[in-house]
Design an enzyme around this catalytic site. Structure first.
Site, PDB file in Angstrom:
ATOM      1  N   CYS A 182     -24.228 -44.609  11.740  1.00  0.00           N
ATOM      2  CA  CYS A 182     -24.473 -43.692  11.684  1.00  0.00           C
ATOM      3  C   CYS A 182     -24.043 -43.509   9.744  1.00  0.00           C
ATOM      4  O   CYS A 182     -23.094 -44.729   9.475  1.00  0.00           O
ATOM      5  CB  CYS A 182     -23.418 -42.961  11.381  1.00  0.00           C
ATOM      6  SG  CYS A 182     -22.551 -41.247  11.273  1.00  0.00           S
TER       7      CYS A 182
ATOM      8  N   CYS B 255     -29.778 -39.786   6.964  1.00  0.00           N
ATOM      9  CA  CYS B 255     -28.592 -38.981   8.490  1.00  0.00           C
ATOM     10  C   CYS B 255     -29.528 -40.082   9.362  1.00  0.00           C
ATOM     11  O   CYS B 255     -30.494 -39.017   9.082  1.00  0.00           O
ATOM     12  CB  CYS B 255     -28.283 -37.154   7.685  1.00  0.00           C
ATOM     13  SG  CYS B 255     -28.030 -37.701   8.980  1.00  0.00           S
TER      14      CYS B 255
HETATM   15  N1  DGL Z   1     -23.912 -39.452   8.056  1.00  0.00           N
HETATM   16  C1  DGL Z   1     -24.888 -38.904   9.287  1.00  0.00           C
HETATM   17  C2  DGL Z   1     -26.036 -39.726  10.202  1.00  0.00           C
HETATM   18  O1  DGL Z   1     -25.678 -41.059   9.533  1.00  0.00           O
HETATM   19  C3  DGL Z   1     -24.665 -37.772  10.523  1.00  0.00           C
HETATM   20  C4  DGL Z   1     -22.921 -37.405  10.998  1.00  0.00           C
HETATM   21  C5  DGL Z   1     -22.411 -35.786  11.577  1.00  0.00           C
HETATM   22  O2  DGL Z   1     -22.946 -35.077  10.631  1.00  0.00           O
HETATM   23  O3  DGL Z   1     -22.125 -36.158  12.802  1.00  0.00           O
HETATM   24  O4  DGL Z   1     -25.741 -39.957  11.211  1.00  0.00           O
END
Ligand code: DGL
Length: 263
Positions: free
Chosen positions: A184, A74
């Site tokens: 993301c 993430c």
């Molecule tokens: N998948 C996550 C990232 O790489 C976070 C997305 C979220 O929860 O806003 O930033």
């Protein structure tokens, strides 16, 4: 904890499974536990303190499950919490950040776009990385408002998704970018839709493969790679419904388990 222990992966939700796929491809015999904190998604609009507290909760759960290394799949959690995590835990922790560097080095139009969450784009870690290149190229930062919630709901190509993507990519197209960096881990799931909207010459890059390679390098250097070449245990836990994870991982359905759990 030993060589047989699982690799622990977490994300705010289902998106980090795009990173899981790269890790599993590179390390097919490693046991892996994935936590999807979908109950608390999106992380992108939360404060740095909240993101850090949620990240600590996820790491604690993975340690309880005897993981030998943690992959923060993430960008939002990495850019806001990784230094605290590394201070608090002695276990190796791998993070994921937007791949600005390869885009900045390869752009010929001298203009690149970054699509990421508000939490990532406003973080100190990201700003520092972006600052390095801003003198030579223009960096168009766009918050992918609304995208994570649609992906969490398994809605990858409905009219709402298409119109959001058109809106988010317009400033990039107007700025003549030739690279779009996906900052993301949810966004690799919408690459086919992005490709239809972006001009043909625009390349899309994400950090999945790099994270998998780094995970392998660190495990190798610590002599922690699993030795058995037998079927690994591949477990997914989500604290919301299992449907979207199952849908995104349908090509692995015969070798993974996806369960609902409280964490
Ligand atoms: N998948 C996550 C990232 O790489 C976070 C997305 C979220 O929860 O806003 O930033």
């Amino acid at each position: 904890m030993d060589k047989k222990s699982p690799i622990g992966v977490f994300d705010s939700g289902v998106g980090g499974s795009s990173i899981w796929k790269e890790i599993h491809k590179l390390l097919p015999f490693e046991n892996i536990i994935y936590l999807a904190d979908s109950k608390n998604a999106p992380y992108g609009n939360k404060s740095s303190e909240e993101i850090t507290a949620l990240s600590i909760k996820n790491v604690d759960k993975l340690l309880e499950l005897d993981c030998k290394i943690i992959v923060v799949a993430c960008n939002t959690a990495t850019t806001n919490a990784i230094s605290t995590l590394r201070k608090n835990y002695s276990i190796p922790i791998i993070g994921i950040e937007p791949a600005i560097k390869p885009a900045a080095l390869q752009t010929t139009s001298k203009s690149i776009g970054i699509l990421a969450t508000k939490g990532t784009l406003s973080s100190e870690l990201f700003s520092r990385a972006a600052r390095e290149f801003r003198m030579e190229i223009s960096v168009v930062e766009i918050i992918g408002e609304g995208l994570v919630s649609l992906i969490e709901a398994g809605n990858l190509d409905g009219p709402e998704m298409i119109s959001l993507l058109k809106k988010h990519t317009k400033p990039m197209i107007d700025a003549n970018v030739d690279y779009v960096v996906l900052g993301c881990s949810h966004y690799p799931y919408i690459i086919p839709q992005l490709k239809k909207i972006l001009p043909k010459n625009v390349k899309i890059i994400d950090s999945g493969e790099a994270v998998a390679r780094q995970t392998k390098t660190v495990l190798q250097s610590l002599n922690l790679l699993r030795e058995e070449n037998t079927k690994p245990s591949l477990q997914f836990y989500t604290n919301a419904e299992t449907d979207t994870l199952k849908f995104l991982l349908k090509e692995y359905s015969d070798k993974i388990s996806v369960e609902k759990s409280n964490f």
